[in-house]
Design an enzyme around this catalytic site. Structure first.
Site, PDB file in Angstrom:
ATOM      1  CD  GLU A 241      -2.936  -1.212   2.236  1.00  0.00           C
ATOM      2  OE1 GLU A 241      -4.134  -1.327   1.964  1.00  0.00           O
ATOM      3  OE2 GLU A 241      -2.504  -1.166   3.391  1.00  0.00           O
TER       4      GLU A 241
ATOM      5  CB  CYS B 205       3.083   7.275   3.294  1.00  0.00           C
ATOM      6  SG  CYS B 205       3.587   6.059   4.510  1.00  0.00           S
TER       7      CYS B 205
ATOM      8  CB  CYS C 112       7.025  -5.620   8.637  1.00  0.00           C
ATOM      9  SG  CYS C 112       8.409  -4.820   9.502  1.00  0.00           S
TER      10      CYS C 112
ATOM     11  CB  CYS D 264       6.285  -3.053  16.071  1.00  0.00           C
ATOM     12  SG  CYS D 264       7.982  -2.680  15.577  1.00  0.00           S
TER      13      CYS D 264
ATOM     14  CB  CYS E 170       2.926  -2.201  13.647  1.00  0.00           C
ATOM     15  SG  CYS E 170       2.976  -1.834  11.883  1.00  0.00           S
TER      16      CYS E 170
ATOM     17  CB  CYS F 219       0.903   5.817  11.436  1.00  0.00           C
ATOM     18  SG  CYS F 219       1.300   7.442  10.937  1.00  0.00           S
TER      19      CYS F 219
HETATM   20  N1  SAH Z   1       9.403   0.069   9.899  1.00  0.00           N
HETATM   21  C1  SAH Z   1       9.647   1.491   9.903  1.00  0.00           C
HETATM   22  C2  SAH Z   1       8.674   2.183   8.998  1.00  0.00           C
HETATM   23  C3  SAH Z   1       7.253   2.233   9.492  1.00  0.00           C
HETATM   24  S1  SAH Z   1       6.870   3.888   9.679  1.00  0.00           S
HETATM   25  C4  SAH Z   1       9.603   2.008  11.318  1.00  0.00           C
HETATM   26  O1  SAH Z   1       9.322   1.223  12.213  1.00  0.00           O
HETATM   27  O2  SAH Z   1       9.929   3.166  11.569  1.00  0.00           O
HETATM   28  C5  SAH Z   1       5.383   3.908  10.420  1.00  0.00           C
HETATM   29  C6  SAH Z   1       5.375   4.604  11.771  1.00  0.00           C
HETATM   30  O3  SAH Z   1       4.071   4.379  12.357  1.00  0.00           O
HETATM   31  C7  SAH Z   1       6.378   3.989  12.737  1.00  0.00           C
HETATM   32  O4  SAH Z   1       6.837   4.947  13.655  1.00  0.00           O
HETATM   33  C8  SAH Z   1       5.513   2.975  13.430  1.00  0.00           C
HETATM   34  O5  SAH Z   1       6.071   2.555  14.642  1.00  0.00           O
HETATM   35  C9  SAH Z   1       4.226   3.731  13.597  1.00  0.00           C
HETATM   36  N2  SAH Z   1       3.068   2.850  13.826  1.00  0.00           N
HETATM   37  C10 SAH Z   1       2.979   1.525  13.599  1.00  0.00           C
HETATM   38  N3  SAH Z   1       1.760   1.067  13.961  1.00  0.00           N
HETATM   39  C11 SAH Z   1       1.067   2.127  14.405  1.00  0.00           C
HETATM   40  C12 SAH Z   1      -0.268   2.306  14.863  1.00  0.00           C
HETATM   41  N4  SAH Z   1      -1.098   1.289  14.914  1.00  0.00           N
HETATM   42  N5  SAH Z   1      -0.663   3.544  15.217  1.00  0.00           N
HETATM   43  C13 SAH Z   1       0.190   4.589  15.104  1.00  0.00           C
HETATM   44  N6  SAH Z   1       1.454   4.493  14.659  1.00  0.00           N
HETATM   45  C14 SAH Z   1       1.898   3.276  14.325  1.00  0.00           C
END
Ligand code: SAH
Length: 373
Positions: A92, A105, A112, A116, A119, A342
């Site tokens: 996406e 974005c 991935c 985390c 996420c 995000c």
């Molecule tokens: N893998 C990279 C790129 C992802 S960027 C990274 O971890 O930085 C996307 C951003 O959104 C990251 O800071 C991630 O931690 C955050 N994110 C992931 N899941 C989320 C959620 N459910 N709500 C808000 N932010 C989230």
């Protein structure tokens, strides 16, 4: 023999392909301009190349972006494209227009591997790295689409900023991501300033140092917690690269350039990492790391154990950081009604078997219903 996809090649790599074809390497500049600045995917319109070269390129090469599966538009104007990638799976890409800028974005992997806990992308596991063509192809398709629609944000652009914040961990797909970043920055291709291209990482420390030497874009780090115990729960990669090592790499990344800052991303999870004591701990932690903090209200998805922090908890957290002199912004939630915010990107088409099972079941249920009438 499969054709060489020129879409994912930076100037140097394209010049090498031309050399291998017995051509002058400077042609790379002309071709790069056609492909990226003019959004062309057909060699026959590249009129400043000889007919013979155009024919040769048509025979041996191609300009092939990922295919669009679907597009959705949110109430706030955010748009999300779902792309099919070779070998199955989907990724996406999200377009976020604002009054004076528009950010794309971009995803770097199908799924991935980092797991985390907050996420959605993590839940589908890791499938594979995207190729450089699939990474830059997201920008190529969106720019071409918006141009056709006549969308302009600044006089000559429909996309002014890029963030590598889609699906995947960009620093675990290093070479392809850097190749795509090179194209974003190249004046002959997209010509974005390196301050308007941001790579976000969950903290792959050795690759942060490598990035500094390969392509000096803006860096965002998914910090999310002020101590190792909590961060390891949220971002398991922290076990391998704990906070002290991560922040040391951040400082090295800035090379003592006083004007630059690392963006520290901090997802606001209710009752987990959003208390005043966490804010005070964060202030101490970031004392000597030139940074700005980006608070991201948690975006929920089906099946998550977390909740978004209350507005007042976010404000209180922000106030503590700001009073201590840390530039702190709250990220506006965009596109959540189309699951484009995000952490919500999941490339739903990925799980084909599940989907076809569900589809079969729904047909069977319908047939049962019909039979029972
Ligand atoms: N893998 C990279 C790129 C992802 S960027 C990274 O971890 O930085 C996307 C951003 O959104 C990251 O800071 C991630 O931690 C955050 N994110 C992931 N899941 C989320 C959620 N459910 N709500 C808000 N932010 C989230």
């Amino acid at each position: 023999m499969s054709k060489i996809n020129l879409l994912g090649l930076n100037q140097k790599a394209l010049a090498q392909v031309l050399l291998d074809l017995g051509e002058k390497p400077f042609r790379a500049q002309q071709i790069l301009k056609w492909i990226h600045a003019e959004s062309v995917d057909d060699f026959s319109v590249m009129t400043n190349l000889s007919k013979v070269l155009r024919q040769k390129l048509t025979e041996l090469c191609e300009i092939r972006p990922p295919k669009i599966i679907s597009e959705h538009q949110a109430k706030d104007g955010t748009r999300k494209w779902l792309f099919e990638v070779d070998g199955g799976g989907a990724i996406e890409t999200v377009y976020i227009p604002e009054p004076e800028r528009a950010t794309l974005c971009i995803s770097s992997q199908v799924g991935c591997a980092l797991n985390c806990s907050f996420c959605h992308t993590a839940q589908q596991g890791f499938q594979r790295n995207l190729t450089a063509a699939e990474i830059i192809g997201q920008l190529w398709v969106v720019v071409k689409t918006l141009k056709k629609e006549g969308v302009v944000i600044t006089p000559d652009r429909a996309v002014t900023n890029v963030v590598m914040m889609g699906m995947g961990e960009p620093l675990l797909n290093f070479d392809n991501v850097v190749m795509a970043l090179d194209l974003m920055l190249d004046d002959l291709a997209y010509g974005l300033s390196k301050r308007r291209v941001t790579l976000s990482t969950s903290g792959v420390v050795p690759a942060i140092d490598q990035l500094r030497d390969a392509c000096d874009v803006a860096l965002a780090v998914s910090l999310h917690a002020p101590n190792d115990a909590l961060r390891t729960q949220l971002v398991p990669l922290n076990k391998k690269y704990p906070i002290a090592e991560l922040l040391a790499a951040c400082k090295r990344y800035l090379r003592d350039d006083k004007r630059r800052r690392i963006t520290m991303e901090y997802v606001m999870l209710k009752g987990v990492n959003d208390k005043p004591e966490h804010a005070y701990e964060l202030v101490r932690l970031l004392k000597d790391v030139p940074s700005k903090v980006n608070l991201i209200p948690f975006n929920p998805f089906f099946g998550t154990q977390y909740e978004r922090s209350d507005e007042h908890a976010i404000r209180r957290f922000q106030d503590i950081l700001m009073e201590a002199g840390l530039v702190t912004m709250k990220r506006k939630t965009r596109g959540d009604d189309i699951d484009a915010a995000c952490g919500q990107l999941a490339g739903q088409v990925n799980d084909r078997t599940q989907r076809s099972i569900k589809f079969k079941q729904s047909i069977e249920n319908r047939e049962l219903l019909v039979q029972s009438h």
